[in-house]
Design a protein around this motif. Structure first.
Motif, short mmCIF file in Angstrom:
data_model
loop_
_atom_site.label_atom_id
_atom_site.label_comp_id
_atom_site.label_asym_id
_atom_site.label_seq_id
_atom_site.Cartn_x
_atom_site.Cartn_y
_atom_site.Cartn_z
N TYR A 1 36.75 46.98 39.76
CA TYR A 1 36.79 45.66 39.13
C TYR A 1 37.66 44.68 39.89
CZ TYR A 1 33.96 46.81 35.12
OH TYR A 1 32.90 47.13 34.32
N PHE A 2 38.59 45.18 40.67
CA PHE A 2 39.39 44.28 41.51
C PHE A 2 38.56 43.79 42.70
CE2 PHE A 2 42.21 43.34 45.05
CZ PHE A 2 43.11 42.46 44.44
N ALA A 3 37.79 44.69 43.28
CA ALA A 3 37.04 44.36 44.51
C ALA A 3 35.79 43.53 44.26
CB ALA A 3 36.67 45.65 45.24
N TYR A 4 35.15 43.73 43.12
CA TYR A 4 33.87 43.06 42.84
C TYR A 4 33.98 42.17 41.62
CZ TYR A 4 32.18 46.56 46.10
OH TYR A 4 32.01 47.35 47.21
N ASP A 5 33.41 40.99 41.71
CA ASP A 5 33.44 40.01 40.62
C ASP A 5 32.20 40.15 39.76
OD1 ASP A 5 33.71 37.85 38.96
OD2 ASP A 5 33.80 36.34 40.55
N LEU B 1 38.79 41.49 32.77
CA LEU B 1 39.52 42.49 33.54
C LEU B 1 39.64 42.07 35.01
CD1 LEU B 1 40.91 45.22 33.66
CD2 LEU B 1 38.66 46.28 33.95
N HIS B 2 38.55 41.54 35.57
CA HIS B 2 38.58 41.08 36.96
C HIS B 2 39.61 39.96 37.13
CE1 HIS B 2 37.11 40.12 40.98
NE2 HIS B 2 37.11 38.85 40.61
N SER B 3 39.59 38.99 36.22
CA SER B 3 40.55 37.88 36.29
C SER B 3 41.98 38.38 36.13
CB SER B 3 40.25 36.85 35.20
OG SER B 3 39.02 36.23 35.44
N LEU B 4 42.19 39.29 35.21
CA LEU B 4 43.53 39.82 34.97
C LEU B 4 44.06 40.58 36.17
CD1 LEU B 4 45.48 39.72 32.61
CD2 LEU B 4 44.54 41.88 31.81
N LEU B 5 43.20 41.35 36.82
CA LEU B 5 43.61 42.10 38.01
C LEU B 5 43.97 41.17 39.17
CD1 LEU B 5 41.06 45.05 37.92
CD2 LEU B 5 43.53 45.18 37.55
N HIS B 6 43.45 39.95 39.15
CA HIS B 6 43.76 38.97 40.19
C HIS B 6 44.86 38.01 39.76
CE1 HIS B 6 40.77 39.90 43.29
NE2 HIS B 6 40.07 40.39 42.28
N GLY B 7 45.50 38.30 38.61
CA GLY B 7 46.63 37.49 38.16
C GLY B 7 46.26 36.22 37.45
N ASP B 8 44.98 36.03 37.13
CA ASP B 8 44.52 34.82 36.45
C ASP B 8 44.51 35.06 34.94
OD1 ASP B 8 43.38 32.43 35.67
OD2 ASP B 8 41.41 32.84 36.55
N VAL B 9 45.67 34.94 34.31
CA VAL B 9 45.80 35.22 32.89
C VAL B 9 45.03 34.19 32.05
CG1 VAL B 9 47.46 35.46 30.98
CG2 VAL B 9 48.02 36.35 33.25
N VAL B 10 45.07 32.93 32.45
CA VAL B 10 44.36 31.88 31.72
C VAL B 10 42.85 32.13 31.78
CG1 VAL B 10 43.86 29.41 31.60
CG2 VAL B 10 46.19 30.20 32.05
N GLY B 11 42.35 32.47 32.96
CA GLY B 11 40.93 32.77 33.11
C GLY B 11 40.54 34.00 32.30
#
Length: 123
Positions: free
Chosen positions: A20-24, A53-63
């Motif tokens: 989930y980190f690697a693929y959107d 989950l993808h947004s959260l793993l990339h640090g985008d809490v708002v997204g």
């Protein structure tokens, strides 16, 4: 033997998180789709969780909150309630059982309420 099981579970969880980190899920077409949404056109309480989950793993809490506010609110709430429930077990096992049932009831009510509200108001 138990340590092997926990090792397998941890490894599987890390592989899924890496995936989930690697693929959107927004741009990749091979992520699982919600059957409820496909059949009815209504969002289930879990719709948007992969993108969250993808947004959260990339640090985008708002997204992540934008994709699924219920789950983003639920995670910390459940942790707090589980800690509180564990604390209650040390004080009074009888009241801990009541607290467990209240926790389950609150989760079920919030689950149904989120399901209805997100489809009525388009959340």
């Amino acid at each position: 033997m138990k340590h092997y099981v926990w090792g397998i579970i941890l490894t599987a969880a890390l592989v899924v998180l890496g995936y989930y980190f690697a693929y959107d899920p927004t741009t990749e077409g091979w992520f699982p789709k919600c059957r409820i949404y496909q059949l009815t056109g209504y969002k289930c309480p879990g719709c948007g969780s992969q993108r969250m989950l993808h947004s959260l793993l990339h640090g985008d809490v708002v997204g992540a909150f934008r994709h699924n506010a219920y789950l983003m609110t639920l995670f910390p709430l459940v942790v707090v309630l589980l800690v509180w429930n564990g604390w209650m077990k040390h004080l009074s096992p009888k009241w801990a059982d009541v607290a467990t049932w209240l926790l389950v009831a609150m989760l079920l009510i919030s689950f149904v309420l989120w399901w209805v509200l997100r489809n009525v108001f388009g959340w």
